[in-house]
Design an enzyme around this catalytic site. Sequence first.
Site, short mmCIF file in Angstrom:
data_model
loop_
_atom_site.label_atom_id
_atom_site.label_comp_id
_atom_site.label_asym_id
_atom_site.label_seq_id
_atom_site.Cartn_x
_atom_site.Cartn_y
_atom_site.Cartn_z
N ASP A 270 4.37 2.98 11.60
CA ASP A 270 3.12 3.67 11.26
C ASP A 270 2.78 4.74 12.28
O ASP A 270 2.16 5.75 11.96
CB ASP A 270 1.98 2.68 11.12
CG ASP A 270 2.02 2.08 9.73
OD1 ASP A 270 2.81 1.15 9.53
OD2 ASP A 270 1.31 2.59 8.85
N GLN B 290 3.13 -7.49 1.29
CA GLN B 290 3.85 -6.27 0.85
C GLN B 290 5.35 -6.52 0.67
O GLN B 290 5.99 -5.85 -0.14
CB GLN B 290 3.66 -5.13 1.87
CG GLN B 290 2.27 -4.54 1.91
CD GLN B 290 1.43 -5.17 3.00
OE1 GLN B 290 1.56 -6.36 3.28
NE2 GLN B 290 0.55 -4.40 3.59
N ARG C 265 -0.18 3.00 -0.10
CA ARG C 265 -0.12 2.56 1.29
C ARG C 265 1.27 2.85 1.83
O ARG C 265 2.14 3.27 1.09
CB ARG C 265 -0.57 1.10 1.49
CG ARG C 265 -0.32 0.12 0.42
CD ARG C 265 1.11 -0.23 0.14
NE ARG C 265 1.84 -0.54 1.33
CZ ARG C 265 3.13 -0.40 1.47
NH1 ARG C 265 3.88 0.05 0.47
NH2 ARG C 265 3.75 -0.70 2.58
N GLY C 266 1.43 2.63 3.15
CA GLY C 266 2.70 3.02 3.78
C GLY C 266 2.53 4.42 4.34
O GLY C 266 2.02 5.31 3.65
N ALA C 267 2.93 4.60 5.61
CA ALA C 267 2.57 5.82 6.33
C ALA C 267 2.92 7.15 5.62
O ALA C 267 2.03 7.98 5.39
CB ALA C 267 3.15 5.77 7.73
N ASN D 5 3.85 -0.93 13.89
CA ASN D 5 4.23 -1.19 12.49
C ASN D 5 3.51 -2.46 12.05
O ASN D 5 2.78 -3.09 12.83
CB ASN D 5 5.75 -1.33 12.35
CG ASN D 5 6.19 -1.35 10.89
OD1 ASN D 5 5.79 -0.48 10.11
ND2 ASN D 5 6.98 -2.33 10.50
N LYS D 6 3.69 -2.82 10.82
CA LYS D 6 2.97 -3.96 10.22
C LYS D 6 2.98 -5.18 11.13
O LYS D 6 4.00 -5.51 11.74
CB LYS D 6 3.62 -4.26 8.86
CG LYS D 6 3.03 -5.42 8.07
CD LYS D 6 1.54 -5.31 7.87
CE LYS D 6 1.10 -4.04 7.20
NZ LYS D 6 -0.35 -3.76 7.38
N ARG E 24 -7.82 5.15 7.06
CA ARG E 24 -6.94 4.19 7.76
C ARG E 24 -6.56 4.79 9.11
O ARG E 24 -6.00 5.90 9.16
CB ARG E 24 -5.70 3.89 6.91
CG ARG E 24 -6.10 3.27 5.57
CD ARG E 24 -5.06 2.40 4.96
NE ARG E 24 -4.65 1.28 5.74
CZ ARG E 24 -3.52 0.61 5.52
NH1 ARG E 24 -2.71 1.01 4.54
NH2 ARG E 24 -3.19 -0.43 6.24
O1 MRU Z 1 -0.74 -1.65 5.64
P1 MRU Z 1 0.40 -0.91 5.01
O2 MRU Z 1 0.97 -1.60 3.82
O3 MRU Z 1 0.07 0.54 4.77
O4 MRU Z 1 1.52 -0.96 6.14
C1 MRU Z 1 2.76 -0.36 5.90
C2 MRU Z 1 3.73 -0.55 7.00
O5 MRU Z 1 3.46 -1.16 8.01
C3 MRU Z 1 5.05 0.12 6.84
O6 MRU Z 1 6.06 -0.61 7.47
C4 MRU Z 1 4.96 1.52 7.50
O7 MRU Z 1 3.88 2.24 7.01
C5 MRU Z 1 6.19 2.28 7.31
S1 MRU Z 1 6.28 2.86 5.68
C6 MRU Z 1 7.66 3.72 5.38
#
Ligand code: MRU
Length: 347
Positions: A244, A203, A55-57, A254-255, A98
């Site tokens: 994201d 996370q 996970r994470g962009a 973002n999250k 996603r």
């Molecule tokens: O749902 P996730 O864990 O994929 O969300 C991740 C985030 O929101 C991160 O802050 C974002 O992807 C940036 S990652 C370098």
Amino acid sequence: MKVKIGKRIKDYRTVWWDKEIVNMIDQTKLPGKFEIYKAENYRETADAIKNMVVRGAPAIGATAAFGMAQAALEFTGSDFEKLKLLMKNAEKIITETRPTAYDLFHAVNFVKKNIKNFDSVKEAKEKALIASQEYADKSAENCRKIGKSGEKLIKDNFNILTHCNAGALACVDYGTAIAPIRFAHYNKKKIHVFVDETRPRLQGAKLTAWELAQERIPHSIIADNAAGYFMQNGEIDIVIVGADRIAGNGDVANKIGTYEKAVLAKENGIPFYVAAPLTTFDMNCKSGKDIVIEERDMNEVLYIDKIRISPKNSKARNPGFDVTPARYIKGIITERGILKAGEVRGI
Ligand code: MRU
């Protein structure tokens, strides 16, 4: 990223290709267990993205690129048109995993664009693999550059607040928001990181804290609703988060919870920065209003690690992300330096 296994310290990427298998650090198991998940075909790779093994962009992006390469290599015929059909199907399955992280779409398009000008199946397969590896390597390098340019914002004795996990685990390596923190630590600056726990999936408490602990970067996990307290008491000098998807006007998805941290930072006169590679910028979105926000299973809110914490008949809502308007963001740290919201259109 450095990972300590027993007495040994080893360098790991979050996702890598090895003999047609996409290997990933299994993020559903951390911090309790360090395990490698092996996806043997593009469907398994797509499932790993959907189930948040990865996970994470930027990490989702590189994994998606490798998934596209797996799809190409899976093809056994010699008709290029049939290969294109298979790739289209793979693209659909991978991009439906996603919806918010733009890197996913960027990566799939990158591999597609790279095989477009071939009409031999053999060449297209070779190129798909080369392109996916190139994508992952470039992604890691971009995060390294983000770390180098963002590090200048962090002064000695700074307390930094971060949200979710925008570390190496969310990327191929280094991280986005965590990359400047990593470099400040390597440069012997005395720093301390406040890590938002980041409900519902935690996370921050599980992944960011694990990463910081691996490299002995001083940190404290705080409850999501505690950031205002520390800001008001003058205990936070800077906020750095990941992204994201970034819209053309500089609004940032973002999250979930990022928006309220940005508003609190402005109220308390604390600079709020976003760190992201250019692969996260989506110029097709004019503003944050055009960004699709993922709604996730309500059980993520109703349960913590399989334990129900709410009454039996209660329901919940669970948006995965929110949008921080550009006016709250002091700058966006990219591989090309630090941009102001107004400069995003021109990149
Ligand atoms: O749902 P996730 O864990 O994929 O969300 C991740 C985030 O929101 C991160 O802050 C974002 O992807 C940036 S990652 C370098």
